[in-house]
Enzyme design. Structure first.
Site, PDB file in Angstrom:
ATOM      1  N   LYS A  29       0.857  -1.191   0.000  1.00  0.00           N
ATOM      2  CA  LYS A  29       0.000   0.000   0.000  1.00  0.00           C
ATOM      3  C   LYS A  29       0.892   1.241   0.000  1.00  0.00           C
ATOM      4  O   LYS A  29       1.899   1.280   0.711  1.00  0.00           O
ATOM      5  CB  LYS A  29      -0.890  -0.036   1.252  1.00  0.00           C
ATOM      6  CG  LYS A  29      -1.940   1.057   1.346  1.00  0.00           C
ATOM      7  CD  LYS A  29      -2.773   0.859   2.615  1.00  0.00           C
ATOM      8  CE  LYS A  29      -3.879   1.872   2.762  1.00  0.00           C
ATOM      9  NZ  LYS A  29      -4.673   1.641   4.006  1.00  0.00           N
ATOM     10  N   SER A  53      -9.624  -0.766   7.441  1.00  0.00           N
ATOM     11  CA  SER A  53      -9.091  -0.593   6.087  1.00  0.00           C
ATOM     12  C   SER A  53      -8.389  -1.803   5.486  1.00  0.00           C
ATOM     13  O   SER A  53      -8.030  -1.778   4.311  1.00  0.00           O
ATOM     14  CB  SER A  53      -8.134   0.601   6.049  1.00  0.00           C
ATOM     15  OG  SER A  53      -8.857   1.798   6.043  1.00  0.00           O
ATOM     16  N   SER A 110      -9.569   1.524   3.221  1.00  0.00           N
ATOM     17  CA  SER A 110      -8.739   2.280   2.302  1.00  0.00           C
ATOM     18  C   SER A 110      -7.683   1.436   1.579  1.00  0.00           C
ATOM     19  O   SER A 110      -7.088   1.921   0.621  1.00  0.00           O
ATOM     20  CB  SER A 110      -8.017   3.409   3.063  1.00  0.00           C
ATOM     21  OG  SER A 110      -7.145   2.857   4.035  1.00  0.00           O
TER      22      SER A 110
END
Lengths: 113, 492
Positions: free
Chosen positions: B76, B175, B151
């Site tokens: 990420k 997330s 996210s």
């Protein structure tokens, strides 16, 4: 900062006034476009109204929980550790001048902070 | 579909295959699908191939590259890497290069893994749909008209589409677990403090935790073992060993007690979510677990407490983006001073959702409102943690609930601004875990029909602090019983 001058108990309608939105933006160091004030009044108001449910509880005697970690990490040795090279720090800065990071004038007419 | 990570690494270590071939396969897959799903914001082709060759050279020289030898991993883009950029999906950090690797990156490299690229996210990890990135939204591989969740939506979509066998995400309020549910993959948020956040760009420091998303429970377990462990550079890092974390995956659940809160079975759940939950309960019972009704009386206050605490911490953490030392700097007019530099750089660099959260957090901390908002939220946080503590004290080994009330929703359907709370309520089942600092895992457990499509849904298992070993064991049993994990997204 906790509790200094009179602590507000928010009303059921927790909308902020335009002046409050502008004050918060100034505290947060965010420039606002004119149209944004009304939108943020609505969006922040909706969340703060939802947060009203925290007001109804009796929380006397409940200790705040700031972190869930219930253990203490080992203490680090008090010795200098490696730091980034000056060049690495300069490479990240948006504007530099020789060995310095460049910012606008802080004092005088245009000063502001 | 990728073979189990242990098998992939085992084949590389034994010389039966090469790290280069695994990495080339990953890069080819990314090339083939990323234009449609936008899961990757950056691909590190040459660095990944060079590292793969180095792993192969180690094997040839008779050395052991480690338990993740040659395994392609996606990261990420809120974790710092010397290679490429670290942007957090924000114009504020567009073009930013980190001078160091995050602690998890060091651990992955030391275990022989190969990072192939950085994945998309909601800007600064603030969102539940991966729609607020400056790079545009990520699409769900199961249905390109839907969000992947967020996210860590880029990481979840990258795994679901077969680009990588494993990716790292971060979880501040759900997330990792919610996108895992929406994309049909496994995702674990370890106990707060177990994984170093050194080099993770901070959103809300008392809640943030890094964890893996992968095709299978065993893959997640192995990678969790690799990334867990003490790091003196993160003052919240727990001095706890992680050696046996993936040891008991095959043990089964006989004699374990699984708690189910009434809220988890509420009427607000999509029929597909309700049916996955009931199916999982049935499977657990059949496998010898005892099901216990529990109460989490303060769970309904979680969203309010979470969004006040997380945004308060964010308003402080994101103060570092001031246009001076790094990040976006606005052009100034004659006469503009330092204050204009701060205010304009931040207004231009941060997107709408990030600005809103900074405003909310600033208000919650401001003089006169601190006690009513931030102070009360912290007290409620203790009550929420107390609910879980009480359930575990009653003998409950793990708590079962949905990861999200519904399957993946349509792009734009909750981000349009009509109802500012709609997106936040996505997190209703996940935020309590972060407030209490507990480990939790999402496992695919069924499908929900929506618009004529079959969409994956996961269930969530939550355990006491540091109980990852047992949590993974229960998750492993659910995976075997439900038989849906590892079903790769169609049409990919």
């Amino acid at each position: 900062m906790s509790g200094s001058p009179p602590s507000h108990t928010p009303d059921a309608d927790s909308s902020l006034t335009a002046a409050q939105v502008r004050k918060v933006a100034s505290l947060a160091k965010l420039e606002l476009a004119d149209g944004e004030v009304e939108r943020l009044r609505g969006e922040l108001g909706a969340i703060l109204t939802h947060a009203q449910r925290l007001q109804a509880l009796n929380l006397d005697g409940v200790e705040p929980l700031t972190t869930p970690l219930e253990m203490t990490g080992p203490m680090a040795e008090d010795v200098p550790s490696g730091v980034l090279a000056t060049e690495a720090l300069h490479a990240m800065a948006p504007a530099t001048d020789g060995a310095f990071i460049k910012v606008p004038k802080v004092l005088g007419d245009g000063g502001g902070a | 579909m990728w073979a189990p990570v242990q098998e992939l690494a085992g084949n590389v270590r034994a010389g039966r295959t090469t790290a280069r071939s695994l990495v080339e396969r990953s890069l080819a897959r990314i090339e083939a699908v990323n234009g449609r799903i936008n899961a990757f914001v950056e691909v590190h082709t040459s660095a990944a191939l060079a590292r793969a060759d180095a792993v192969d050279a180690q094997v040839k020289a008779g050395q052991d590259p480690g338990p993740l030898a040659g395994v392609p991993v996606a990261l990420k883009d809120n974790m710092c890497t010397v290679e490429g950029h670290t942007t957090c999906g924000s114009a504020m950090l567009k073009g930013y290069r980190s001078p160091f690797d995050a602690g998890v990156v060091e651990r992955l490299h030391a275990a022989g893994a190969v990072i192939v690229g950085k994945t998309n996210l909601d800007e600064f990890a603030m969102g539940s749909s991966t729609e607020t990135s400056v790079f545009g939204p990520t699409k769900n591989p199961w249905d390109l008209s839907r969000v992947p969740g967020g996210s860590s939506g880029g990481s979840a979509a990258a795994v679901a589409a077969g680009c990588v066998p494993v990716a790292l995400g971060s979880d501040t309020g759900g997330s990792i677990r919610q996108p895992a549910s929406h994309c049909g993959v496994v995702g674990i948020k370890p106990t707060y403090g177990r994984v170093s956040r050194w080099g993770l760009v901070a959103y809300a420091s008392s809640l943030d935790q890094i964890g893996p998303l992968a095709v299978r429970v065993a893959d997640c377990a192995l990678v969790t073992r690799v990334i867990c462990g003490h790091d003196g550079r993160d003052s919240t890092s727990a001095p706890v060993e992680a050696a046996g974390i993936d040891r008991d995956l095959e043990e089964g659940v006989e004699g374990l007690v699984i708690g189910v809160p009434a809220e988890a079975r509420g009427g607000g759940n999509h029929a597909g979510v309700a049916s996955a939950l009931e199916g999982t309960l049935g499977a657990l019972r059949l496998a010898g677990a005892e099901i216990m009704d529990i109460e989490l009386p303060h769970a309904g206050l979680g969203i309010a407490a979470y969004y006040l605490i997380a945004t308060a911490e964010a308003s402080s953490n994101l103060a570092r983006f001031d246009g001076v030392r790094y990040g976006h700097r606005a052009s100034l007019l004659d006469g503009d001073g330092l204050d204009a530099l701060y205010c304009r750089s931040r207004a231009q660099g941060f997107g709408r959702e990030v600005r809103k959260r900074i405003m909310l957090g600033t208000h919650a901390l401001s003089s006169g409102y601190y006690d009513a908002y931030y102070g009360r939220a912290l007290k409620v946080r203790r009550l929420i943690k107390g609910d879980y503590d009480a359930a575990f004290a009653k003998g409950c080994d793990a708590v079962l609930m949905p990861a999200s009330p519904g399957p993946a929703f349509l792009l734009g359907s909750k981000s349009g601004g009509g109802d500012p709370l709609a997106m936040y309520l996505e997190d209703v089942f996940t935020v309590g875990v972060n407030l209490a600092g507990l480990p939790a895992i999402t496992v695919p457990a069924g499908f929900a029909e929506e618009g004529g499509m079959e969409l994956p849904v996961g269930v969530q298992l939550i355990g006491p602090a540091l109980s990852e070993n047992r949590l993974l064991r229960v998750a492993g049993m659910v995976e075997r019983a439900m038989g849906v994990a590892g079903r790769m997204a169609q049409p990919f």
